[in-house]
Design a protein around this motif. Structure first.
Motif, PDB file in Angstrom:
ATOM      1  N   ILE A 139      65.456   6.158  19.858  1.00 38.20           N
ATOM      2  CA  ILE A 139      65.680   6.830  21.148  1.00 38.20           C
ATOM      3  C   ILE A 139      66.689   6.064  21.981  1.00 38.20           C
ATOM      4  O   ILE A 139      67.579   6.654  22.619  1.00 38.20           O
ATOM      5  N   ARG A 140      66.590   4.724  21.993  1.00 44.75           N
ATOM      6  CA  ARG A 140      67.562   3.917  22.742  1.00 44.75           C
ATOM      7  C   ARG A 140      68.962   4.080  22.179  1.00 44.75           C
ATOM      8  O   ARG A 140      69.937   4.196  22.934  1.00 44.75           O
ATOM      9  N   SER A 141      69.081   4.099  20.852  1.00 40.81           N
ATOM     10  CA  SER A 141      70.389   4.260  20.224  1.00 40.81           C
ATOM     11  C   SER A 141      70.972   5.642  20.505  1.00 40.81           C
ATOM     12  O   SER A 141      72.196   5.816  20.558  1.00 40.81           O
ATOM     13  N   SER A 142      70.101   6.636  20.669  1.00 43.46           N
ATOM     14  CA  SER A 142      70.549   8.007  20.914  1.00 43.46           C
ATOM     15  C   SER A 142      70.879   8.253  22.371  1.00 43.46           C
ATOM     16  O   SER A 142      71.396   9.328  22.704  1.00 43.46           O
ATOM     17  N   GLY A 143      70.563   7.284  23.243  1.00 39.15           N
ATOM     18  CA  GLY A 143      70.722   7.473  24.680  1.00 39.15           C
ATOM     19  C   GLY A 143      72.084   7.993  25.112  1.00 39.15           C
ATOM     20  O   GLY A 143      72.168   9.026  25.798  1.00 39.15           O
ATOM     21  N   PRO A 144      73.195   7.337  24.737  1.00 39.10           N
ATOM     22  CA  PRO A 144      74.520   7.814  25.172  1.00 39.10           C
ATOM     23  C   PRO A 144      74.835   9.224  24.689  1.00 39.10           C
ATOM     24  O   PRO A 144      75.388  10.034  25.440  1.00 39.10           O
ATOM     25  N   LYS A 145      74.480   9.527  23.441  1.00 35.71           N
ATOM     26  CA  LYS A 145      74.755  10.857  22.901  1.00 35.71           C
ATOM     27  C   LYS A 145      73.949  11.924  23.639  1.00 35.71           C
ATOM     28  O   LYS A 145      74.462  12.993  23.962  1.00 35.71           O
ATOM     29  N   ILE A 146      72.668  11.623  23.890  1.00 33.59           N
ATOM     30  CA  ILE A 146      71.824  12.584  24.597  1.00 33.59           C
ATOM     31  C   ILE A 146      72.307  12.760  26.037  1.00 33.59           C
ATOM     32  O   ILE A 146      72.262  13.867  26.590  1.00 33.59           O
ATOM     33  N   ALA A 147      72.801  11.677  26.662  1.00 34.35           N
ATOM     34  CA  ALA A 147      73.310  11.772  28.032  1.00 34.35           C
ATOM     35  C   ALA A 147      74.517  12.707  28.091  1.00 34.35           C
ATOM     36  O   ALA A 147      74.632  13.541  29.007  1.00 34.35           O
ATOM     37  N   VAL A 148      75.425  12.576  27.118  1.00 37.30           N
ATOM     38  CA  VAL A 148      76.589  13.466  27.060  1.00 37.30           C
ATOM     39  C   VAL A 148      76.149  14.909  26.843  1.00 37.30           C
ATOM     40  O   VAL A 148      76.677  15.848  27.452  1.00 37.30           O
ATOM     41  N   PHE A 149      75.162  15.092  25.956  1.00 31.57           N
ATOM     42  CA  PHE A 149      74.646  16.433  25.678  1.00 31.57           C
ATOM     43  C   PHE A 149      74.037  17.060  26.932  1.00 31.57           C
ATOM     44  O   PHE A 149      74.294  18.219  27.253  1.00 31.57           O
ATOM     45  N   LEU A 150      73.221  16.283  27.664  1.00 32.40           N
ATOM     46  CA  LEU A 150      72.602  16.804  28.882  1.00 32.40           C
ATOM     47  C   LEU A 150      73.636  17.145  29.938  1.00 32.40           C
ATOM     48  O   LEU A 150      73.490  18.133  30.682  1.00 32.40           O
ATOM     49  N   PHE A 151      74.703  16.338  29.999  1.00 36.64           N
ATOM     50  CA  PHE A 151      75.778  16.647  30.944  1.00 36.64           C
ATOM     51  C   PHE A 151      76.446  17.966  30.582  1.00 36.64           C
ATOM     52  O   PHE A 151      76.755  18.785  31.464  1.00 36.64           O
ATOM     53  N   ALA A 152      76.661  18.196  29.275  1.00 35.49           N
ATOM     54  CA  ALA A 152      77.244  19.458  28.829  1.00 35.49           C
ATOM     55  C   ALA A 152      76.336  20.638  29.175  1.00 35.49           C
ATOM     56  O   ALA A 152      76.812  21.699  29.598  1.00 35.49           O
ATOM     57  N   VAL A 153      75.026  20.455  29.004  1.00 34.20           N
ATOM     58  CA  VAL A 153      74.067  21.521  29.352  1.00 34.20           C
ATOM     59  C   VAL A 153      74.123  21.807  30.848  1.00 34.20           C
ATOM     60  O   VAL A 153      74.070  22.972  31.272  1.00 34.20           O
ATOM     61  N   LEU A 154      74.245  20.750  31.654  1.00 35.91           N
ATOM     62  CA  LEU A 154      74.326  20.934  33.108  1.00 35.91           C
ATOM     63  C   LEU A 154      75.585  21.712  33.480  1.00 35.91           C
ATOM     64  O   LEU A 154      75.546  22.605  34.352  1.00 35.91           O
ATOM     65  N   ILE A 165      70.160  32.891  23.501  1.00 31.03           N
ATOM     66  CA  ILE A 165      70.555  32.508  22.134  1.00 31.03           C
ATOM     67  C   ILE A 165      71.040  31.065  22.115  1.00 31.03           C
ATOM     68  O   ILE A 165      70.729  30.293  21.199  1.00 31.03           O
ATOM     69  N   MET A 166      71.825  30.681  23.132  1.00 25.21           N
ATOM     70  CA  MET A 166      72.284  29.290  23.228  1.00 25.21           C
ATOM     71  C   MET A 166      71.106  28.334  23.346  1.00 25.21           C
ATOM     72  O   MET A 166      71.139  27.219  22.830  1.00 25.21           O
ATOM     73  N   GLY A 167      70.044  28.791  24.009  1.00 25.11           N
ATOM     74  CA  GLY A 167      68.877  27.936  24.214  1.00 25.11           C
ATOM     75  C   GLY A 167      68.250  27.472  22.921  1.00 25.11           C
ATOM     76  O   GLY A 167      67.825  26.321  22.801  1.00 25.11           O
ATOM     77  N   TYR A 168      68.187  28.353  21.920  1.00 28.41           N
ATOM     78  CA  TYR A 168      67.596  27.967  20.636  1.00 28.41           C
ATOM     79  C   TYR A 168      68.413  26.871  19.961  1.00 28.41           C
ATOM     80  O   TYR A 168      67.864  25.960  19.335  1.00 28.41           O
ATOM     81  N   GLY A 169      69.743  26.965  20.082  1.00 28.06           N
ATOM     82  CA  GLY A 169      70.578  25.919  19.493  1.00 28.06           C
ATOM     83  C   GLY A 169      70.499  24.618  20.255  1.00 28.06           C
ATOM     84  O   GLY A 169      70.506  23.533  19.670  1.00 28.06           O
ATOM     85  N   ILE A 170      70.370  24.705  21.575  1.00 23.23           N
ATOM     86  CA  ILE A 170      70.317  23.499  22.411  1.00 23.23           C
ATOM     87  C   ILE A 170      69.061  22.683  22.134  1.00 23.23           C
ATOM     88  O   ILE A 170      69.081  21.456  22.145  1.00 23.23           O
ATOM     89  N   ILE A 171      67.942  23.358  21.864  1.00 19.70           N
ATOM     90  CA  ILE A 171      66.697  22.651  21.578  1.00 19.70           C
ATOM     91  C   ILE A 171      66.835  21.760  20.354  1.00 19.70           C
ATOM     92  O   ILE A 171      66.284  20.662  20.287  1.00 19.70           O
ATOM     93  N   ALA A 172      67.608  22.232  19.376  1.00 18.70           N
ATOM     94  CA  ALA A 172      67.717  21.497  18.112  1.00 18.70           C
ATOM     95  C   ALA A 172      68.626  20.277  18.210  1.00 18.70           C
ATOM     96  O   ALA A 172      68.490  19.341  17.406  1.00 18.70           O
TER      97      ALA A 172
END
Length: 287
Positions: free
Chosen positions: A149-164, A222-229
């Protein structure tokens, strides 16, 4: 005589440290099992006590049981502190704070009184739920998951910014298309609707009525299903990579297994089998 007394004291502290902090010894394993059982019993009591029928009828029994458990955790916490040469290393560590949170709620209730006493006592007693975090130190895979989870932090942060960004754009479009008549009274409300729809929660308090709005809502769902994954895939990839890194050295003839031995001086963990000194502070592990 004083030197002999210090030697006896040192032996007892090391024995206590071995039982409480290390799971590779029979005594350590037995202590861990007892502690896990007490934690589970405590959590069951917290949940059952919240049921009005049982909480009222067996109030005295719950208080007695909680005092017994609290005293047990208090003794455990004190032993953890006194068995380390540098107690602050444990006290201010993650598990040290969790152990303190799981111990103090009942004691804190003594300092609250007046008309709001019952509410304060009930709120403080709910802090006992933090005891479930004490279990994580006994789950071997927890470290790997935490690292992933710590290693994934930067990638997940970028992903959440894109979702926002997507939510802001789509929410603004829905505000322009639907308007206040359909419940989209402002852009923040429209963004709220978009986030709820994108995460597939769908409260149903706001819904588009125009064909164009429904079309946009369909795209968002439809985008929501892809975002969850996406976050799941990121963490899974990091976890898989961590497993490969941990397993690869085992093929090396010089690879040495890491055990649960804990340094009595600096509280460092993950020492190799057969290690005579702490890899962090150089303190003897065999004294």
């Amino acid at each position: 005589m004083a030197i002999n007394d210090r030697h006896i004291s040192s032996k007892w502290r090391r024995k206590i440290h071995e039982v409480i902090y290390e799971a590779d010894t029979p005594a350590g394993k037995f202590f861990d099992i007892i502690l896990l059982v007490v934690i589970i019993i405590s959590l069951i009591l917290v949940m059952v006590e919240s049921v009005p029928a049982y909480g009222t009828k067996y109030a005295d029994e719950f208080i007695i049981a909680e005092w017994i458990i609290t005293i047990f955790f208090t003794i455990e916490y004190i032993l953890r502190v006194i068995s380390i040469n540098k107690p602050t290393k444990y006290i201010f560590s993650f598990y040290g704070m969790i152990d303190l949170l799981s111990t103090i709620p009942l004691y804190l209730t003594f300092f609250f009184g007046g008309l709001n006493a019952l509410l304060a006592v009930r709120s403080l007693r709910l802090l006992r739920v933090f005891r479930i975090l004490k279990v994580t130190r006994y789950i071997g895979e927890a470290d790997k998951l935490s690292k992933a989870i710590r290693s994934s932090g930067p990638k997940i942060a970028v992903f959440l910014f894109a979702v926002l960004v997507v939510s802001i754009i789509m929410g603004t479009l829905m505000y322009l298309v639907e308007g206040p008549e359909s419940g989209f009274v402002s852009i923040p409300v429209s963004i709220y609707w978009c986030i709820v729809t994108l995460t597939t929660v769908g409260f149903g308090d706001i819904a588009p009525v125009t064909p164009l709005g429904q079309f946009l809502a369909t795209l968002i769902m439809i985008m929501g299903y892809g975002i969850i994954a996406v976050p799941t895939g990121i963490v899974s990839a990091e976890y898989s990579q961590s497993n490969k890194e941990n397993n690869a050295p085992q093929n090396d003839p010089e690879y040495r297994h890491v055990n649960t031995q804990n340094c009595q001086n600096c509280h460092s963990q993950k020492h190799q089998d057969g290690a005579a000194f702490c890899h962090q502070c150089g303190y003897s592990l065999d004294e």
